[in-house]
Design a protein around this motif. Structure first.
Motif: not given
Length: 56
Positions: A5-10, A28-30
């Motif tokens: 996902e865009n701008e997510c570094d998890q 996990a959150p997405h």
């Protein structure tokens, strides 16, 4: 592997099987949010997920 996902570094923890587009590895959150849509199937990724996605 990092969440797609865009701008997510998890770290990606779930592979989403999406019938109308390419499968995506997400954190996990997405996954919690995106997997609520009809037709999307979440599949937890094993620790060696990088190897799985390269085989597709």
């Amino acid at each position: 592997m990092i969440c797609s996902e865009n701008e997510c570094d998890q770290i990606a923890a779930v592979l989403l099987h999406i019938p109308w587009e390419e499968n995506r590895a997400v954190c996990a959150p997405h996954a919690r949010v995106l997997a609520r849509k009809d037709g999307i199937v979440p599949d937890p990724l094993p620790d060696s997920a990088d190897d799985l996605l390269e085989e597709d």
